[in-house]
Scaffold this motif. Sequence first.
Motif, mmCIF file in Angstrom:
data_model
loop_
_atom_site.group_PDB
_atom_site.id
_atom_site.type_symbol
_atom_site.label_atom_id
_atom_site.label_comp_id
_atom_site.label_asym_id
_atom_site.label_seq_id
_atom_site.Cartn_x
_atom_site.Cartn_y
_atom_site.Cartn_z
ATOM 1 N N MET A 1 2.608 3.592 -0.527
ATOM 2 C CA MET A 1 1.501 2.640 -0.683
ATOM 3 C C MET A 1 0.892 2.722 -2.082
ATOM 4 S SD MET A 1 -0.253 0.235 0.669
ATOM 5 C CE MET A 1 0.121 0.379 2.413
ATOM 6 N N ARG A 3 2.395 3.565 -4.807
ATOM 7 C CA ARG A 3 3.274 2.927 -5.768
ATOM 8 C C ARG A 3 3.152 1.407 -5.688
ATOM 9 N NH1 ARG A 3 9.812 2.763 -5.803
ATOM 10 N NH2 ARG A 3 10.054 1.890 -7.881
ATOM 11 N N THR A 4 2.984 0.876 -4.478
ATOM 12 C CA THR A 4 2.839 -0.563 -4.309
ATOM 13 C C THR A 4 1.606 -1.073 -5.043
ATOM 14 O OG1 THR A 4 3.920 -0.482 -2.161
ATOM 15 C CG2 THR A 4 2.585 -2.420 -2.622
ATOM 16 N N LYS A 5 0.502 -0.349 -4.948
ATOM 17 C CA LYS A 5 -0.718 -0.740 -5.645
ATOM 18 C C LYS A 5 -0.525 -0.675 -7.157
ATOM 19 C CE LYS A 5 -4.011 0.609 -2.042
ATOM 20 N NZ LYS A 5 -5.144 1.506 -1.699
ATOM 21 N N GLU A 7 2.309 -1.029 -8.745
ATOM 22 C CA GLU A 7 3.186 -2.141 -9.136
ATOM 23 C C GLU A 7 2.420 -3.455 -9.151
ATOM 24 O OE1 GLU A 7 7.510 -0.460 -7.550
ATOM 25 O OE2 GLU A 7 6.363 -1.894 -6.330
#
Length: 203
Positions: A1, A3-5, A7
């Motif tokens: 999660m 890493r998603t933020k 990105e």
Amino acid sequence: MRRTKEEAEKTRHDIIKAALTLFSQQGYSNTTLAMIAREAGFSRGPIYWHFQNKEDLYEAVLAYSQEPLDALVAHAAAGKDLPSQAIHRFISQWFELLLEDTWFCQSFEILLNKTELTEGMASTLSRERQLTRHIVETLTELIVEAQNQTLIPALHSASRLALLLYSSLMGITQSWLFSPSLFSLKDEQVFFVERLMGLLEQE
């Protein structure tokens, strides 16, 4: 999660960077979201994920690229220096940012020379007018303090001098951006700082 933020934030940053480049080169009206998407290397989908429309993106571009100016005003208002030193530093750093911070310089290029400001940009206009008032109020407070401490003579009202100082800074900025060959800001920087400080002492 996490890493998603990260990105998602990088995607938003890349979109703002692409928009800043194109707005400063081609102007706001001549730049489309499709052009920004291509410049950023995305489809238009990520743009609409992060921004409601082009006006929303424009506001984000100016807010992001003017962060150094916000910091400069905050430092001037913090009272860490003698008021006359704070004014001198503010003027000097204004020119330094124009010369050294590409994004900061581009934000002025976009706002002053590459955008037809309409009521459709009401939110952006409100932000810029608020920032202008804040700068003038900060300069006024510094001049009042400098006059009270007899660091500069109280020959004119602080509010008048603050308006004169701000208007002069903006005039130099717009003239240089509009016609860079007119003068070298790097060469004339010290002269401008000295003369602008001199405005505070003239009868």
